[in-house]
Each structure stands twice: as C-alpha cells, then as structure tokens.
Scaffold this motif. Structure first.
Motif, PDB file in Angstrom:
ATOM      1  N   ARG A 195       0.841  -1.208   0.000  1.00  0.00           N
ATOM      2  CA  ARG A 195       0.000   0.000   0.000  1.00  0.00           C
ATOM      3  C   ARG A 195       0.868   1.247   0.000  1.00  0.00           C
ATOM      4  NH1 ARG A 195      -3.496  -2.972   3.388  1.00  0.00           N
ATOM      5  NH2 ARG A 195      -2.420  -2.216   5.233  1.00  0.00           N
ATOM      6  N   ARG A 196       1.921   1.233   0.813  1.00  0.00           N
ATOM      7  CA  ARG A 196       2.822   2.381   0.888  1.00  0.00           C
ATOM      8  C   ARG A 196       3.447   2.665  -0.476  1.00  0.00           C
ATOM      9  NH1 ARG A 196       5.895   0.615   5.057  1.00  0.00           N
ATOM     10  NH2 ARG A 196       4.332   1.322   6.521  1.00  0.00           N
ATOM     11  N   LYS A 197       3.885   1.613  -1.154  1.00  0.00           N
ATOM     12  CA  LYS A 197       4.490   1.787  -2.482  1.00  0.00           C
ATOM     13  C   LYS A 197       3.470   2.321  -3.487  1.00  0.00           C
ATOM     14  CE  LYS A 197       8.297  -1.487  -2.172  1.00  0.00           C
ATOM     15  NZ  LYS A 197       8.927  -2.686  -2.731  1.00  0.00           N
ATOM     16  N   ARG A 198       2.218   1.821  -3.412  1.00  0.00           N
ATOM     17  CA  ARG A 198       1.169   2.322  -4.319  1.00  0.00           C
ATOM     18  C   ARG A 198       0.874   3.794  -4.046  1.00  0.00           C
ATOM     19  NH1 ARG A 198      -1.323  -2.793  -3.218  1.00  0.00           N
ATOM     20  NH2 ARG A 198      -2.771  -1.783  -1.793  1.00  0.00           N
ATOM     21  N   ARG A 199       0.858   4.189  -2.763  1.00  0.00           N
ATOM     22  CA  ARG A 199       0.613   5.595  -2.428  1.00  0.00           C
ATOM     23  C   ARG A 199       1.724   6.480  -2.963  1.00  0.00           C
ATOM     24  NH1 ARG A 199      -1.296   3.498   2.635  1.00  0.00           N
ATOM     25  NH2 ARG A 199       0.742   3.884   3.552  1.00  0.00           N
ATOM     26  N   VAL A 200       2.972   6.044  -2.792  1.00  0.00           N
ATOM     27  CA  VAL A 200       4.107   6.824  -3.297  1.00  0.00           C
ATOM     28  C   VAL A 200       4.001   6.972  -4.808  1.00  0.00           C
ATOM     29  CG1 VAL A 200       6.610   6.758  -3.672  1.00  0.00           C
ATOM     30  CG2 VAL A 200       5.670   6.306  -1.395  1.00  0.00           C
ATOM     31  N   LYS A 201       3.667   5.886  -5.476  1.00  0.00           N
ATOM     32  CA  LYS A 201       3.536   5.918  -6.935  1.00  0.00           C
ATOM     33  C   LYS A 201       2.405   6.860  -7.359  1.00  0.00           C
ATOM     34  CE  LYS A 201       3.470   2.628 -10.761  1.00  0.00           C
ATOM     35  NZ  LYS A 201       3.375   1.220 -11.117  1.00  0.00           N
ATOM     36  N   ALA A 202       1.286   6.813  -6.634  1.00  0.00           N
ATOM     37  CA  ALA A 202       0.151   7.681  -6.956  1.00  0.00           C
ATOM     38  C   ALA A 202       0.494   9.148  -6.721  1.00  0.00           C
ATOM     39  CB  ALA A 202      -1.068   7.286  -6.122  1.00  0.00           C
ATOM     40  N   VAL A 203       1.157   9.442  -5.623  1.00  0.00           N
ATOM     41  CA  VAL A 203       1.554  10.828  -5.336  1.00  0.00           C
ATOM     42  C   VAL A 203       2.532  11.316  -6.389  1.00  0.00           C
ATOM     43  CG1 VAL A 203       2.824  12.292  -3.715  1.00  0.00           C
ATOM     44  CG2 VAL A 203       1.057  10.737  -2.873  1.00  0.00           C
ATOM     45  N   ASP A 204       3.491  10.488  -6.746  1.00  0.00           N
ATOM     46  CA  ASP A 204       4.449  10.872  -7.788  1.00  0.00           C
ATOM     47  C   ASP A 204       3.743  11.161  -9.110  1.00  0.00           C
ATOM     48  OD1 ASP A 204       6.544  10.660  -6.016  1.00  0.00           O
ATOM     49  OD2 ASP A 204       7.218   8.697  -6.744  1.00  0.00           O
ATOM     50  N   ALA A 205       2.743  10.341  -9.445  1.00  0.00           N
ATOM     51  CA  ALA A 205       1.993  10.556 -10.688  1.00  0.00           C
ATOM     52  C   ALA A 205       1.217  11.865 -10.630  1.00  0.00           C
ATOM     53  CB  ALA A 205       1.049   9.384 -10.951  1.00  0.00           C
ATOM     54  N   LEU A 206       0.599  12.149  -9.481  1.00  0.00           N
ATOM     55  CA  LEU A 206      -0.138  13.402  -9.332  1.00  0.00           C
ATOM     56  C   LEU A 206       0.785  14.608  -9.413  1.00  0.00           C
ATOM     57  CD1 LEU A 206      -2.631  12.424  -6.510  1.00  0.00           C
ATOM     58  CD2 LEU A 206      -3.200  12.967  -8.884  1.00  0.00           C
ATOM     59  N   LEU A 207       1.942  14.502  -8.777  1.00  0.00           N
ATOM     60  CA  LEU A 207       2.898  15.609  -8.833  1.00  0.00           C
ATOM     61  C   LEU A 207       3.414  15.819 -10.256  1.00  0.00           C
ATOM     62  CD1 LEU A 207       4.880  15.014  -5.532  1.00  0.00           C
ATOM     63  CD2 LEU A 207       3.207  16.826  -6.006  1.00  0.00           C
ATOM     64  N   ALA A 208       3.650  14.745 -10.979  1.00  0.00           N
ATOM     65  CA  ALA A 208       4.101  14.861 -12.369  1.00  0.00           C
ATOM     66  C   ALA A 208       3.020  15.517 -13.218  1.00  0.00           C
ATOM     67  CB  ALA A 208       4.456  13.486 -12.928  1.00  0.00           C
ATOM     68  N   LEU A 209       1.772  15.122 -13.003  1.00  0.00           N
ATOM     69  CA  LEU A 209       0.654  15.716 -13.733  1.00  0.00           C
ATOM     70  C   LEU A 209       0.526  17.197 -13.395  1.00  0.00           C
ATOM     71  CD1 LEU A 209      -1.786  15.302 -15.601  1.00  0.00           C
ATOM     72  CD2 LEU A 209      -3.108  14.716 -13.564  1.00  0.00           C
ATOM     73  N   ARG A 210       0.693  17.511 -12.130  1.00  0.00           N
ATOM     74  CA  ARG A 210       0.573  18.900 -11.701  1.00  0.00           C
ATOM     75  C   ARG A 210       1.615  19.789 -12.373  1.00  0.00           C
ATOM     76  NH1 ARG A 210      -0.156  21.136  -5.579  1.00  0.00           N
ATOM     77  NH2 ARG A 210      -0.344  23.298  -6.186  1.00  0.00           N
ATOM     78  N   ARG A 211       2.806  19.244 -12.599  1.00  0.00           N
ATOM     79  CA  ARG A 211       3.849  20.023 -13.271  1.00  0.00           C
ATOM     80  C   ARG A 211       3.480  20.324 -14.721  1.00  0.00           C
ATOM     81  NH1 ARG A 211       7.144  16.771  -9.906  1.00  0.00           N
ATOM     82  NH2 ARG A 211       7.333  15.134 -11.460  1.00  0.00           N
ATOM     83  N   LYS A 212       2.616  19.495 -15.319  1.00  0.00           N
ATOM     84  CA  LYS A 212       2.251  19.666 -16.729  1.00  0.00           C
ATOM     85  C   LYS A 212       1.034  20.570 -16.922  1.00  0.00           C
ATOM     86  CE  LYS A 212       3.841  15.032 -17.950  1.00  0.00           C
ATOM     87  NZ  LYS A 212       3.424  13.702 -18.402  1.00  0.00           N
ATOM     88  N   VAL A 213       0.208  20.701 -15.881  1.00  0.00           N
ATOM     89  CA  VAL A 213      -1.048  21.443 -16.007  1.00  0.00           C
ATOM     90  C   VAL A 213      -0.813  22.915 -15.668  1.00  0.00           C
ATOM     91  CG1 VAL A 213      -3.389  21.650 -15.104  1.00  0.00           C
ATOM     92  CG2 VAL A 213      -2.391  19.402 -15.447  1.00  0.00           C
ATOM     93  N   MET A 214      -1.384  23.774 -16.476  1.00  0.00           N
ATOM     94  CA  MET A 214      -1.259  25.205 -16.233  1.00  0.00           C
ATOM     95  C   MET A 214      -2.093  25.590 -15.011  1.00  0.00           C
ATOM     96  SD  MET A 214       0.769  26.398 -18.540  1.00  0.00           S
ATOM     97  CE  MET A 214       0.470  28.128 -18.308  1.00  0.00           C
TER      98      MET A 214
END
Length: 77
Positions: A42-61
């Motif tokens: 679960r911890r690894k999935r959360r880290v992966k999900a947060v990383d994906a959200l942060l990556a998406l946030r960097r792309k969105v204006m």
C-alpha cells in the motif's frame, strides 16, 4: 511450512509471549508478516500515486480563483 528465525530484543519476546499466551504463535507471526507485506505494498502504491499526481501537476497550467469560480458558475446552469 517454512521455518524462519528472527532475533528480537528479550523484552519484545517476553511481551509477545505474555500477550499471545495460549495462541498459535506461528499463526500470529504469519498474520503479522502478511499485514506487513500488504502495508508495504500500500505504501508503495501511495508513493507511486503521489508521484503521478505531482508529475501531472507540473504539466497542467495553474488556474486562478476567478477561473475556478467562473467554471463553477457555468456548471450550475
């Protein structure tokens, strides 16, 4: 069934034995190990999900508060 040997502090051993007196300690340990494995997954999935959200946030204006408010108003009609 496999045998696993762990070294633990004597106080932990005493507490464990007192707490689980009369219980199948091998089953208790196996259950705890499974819980630890699932928690790590679960911890690894959360880290992966947060990383994906942060990556998406960097792309969105960024959007201003006024733009959010306007979008909400349009959505209500």
């Amino acid at each position: 069934m496999a045998t696993v040997n762990f070294s633990v502090p004597e106080q932990v051993k005493k507490l464990f034995n007192a707490t689980f007196s009369g219980k199948n300690k091998s089953q208790v340990i196996a259950d705890l190990m499974l819980k630890a494995v699932e928690e790590q997954r679960r911890r690894k999935r959360r880290v992966k999900a947060v990383d994906a959200l942060l990556a998406l946030r960097r792309k969105v204006m960024p959007v201003s508060d006024a733009q959010i408010h306007a979008a909400r108003q349009r959505g209500r009609h």
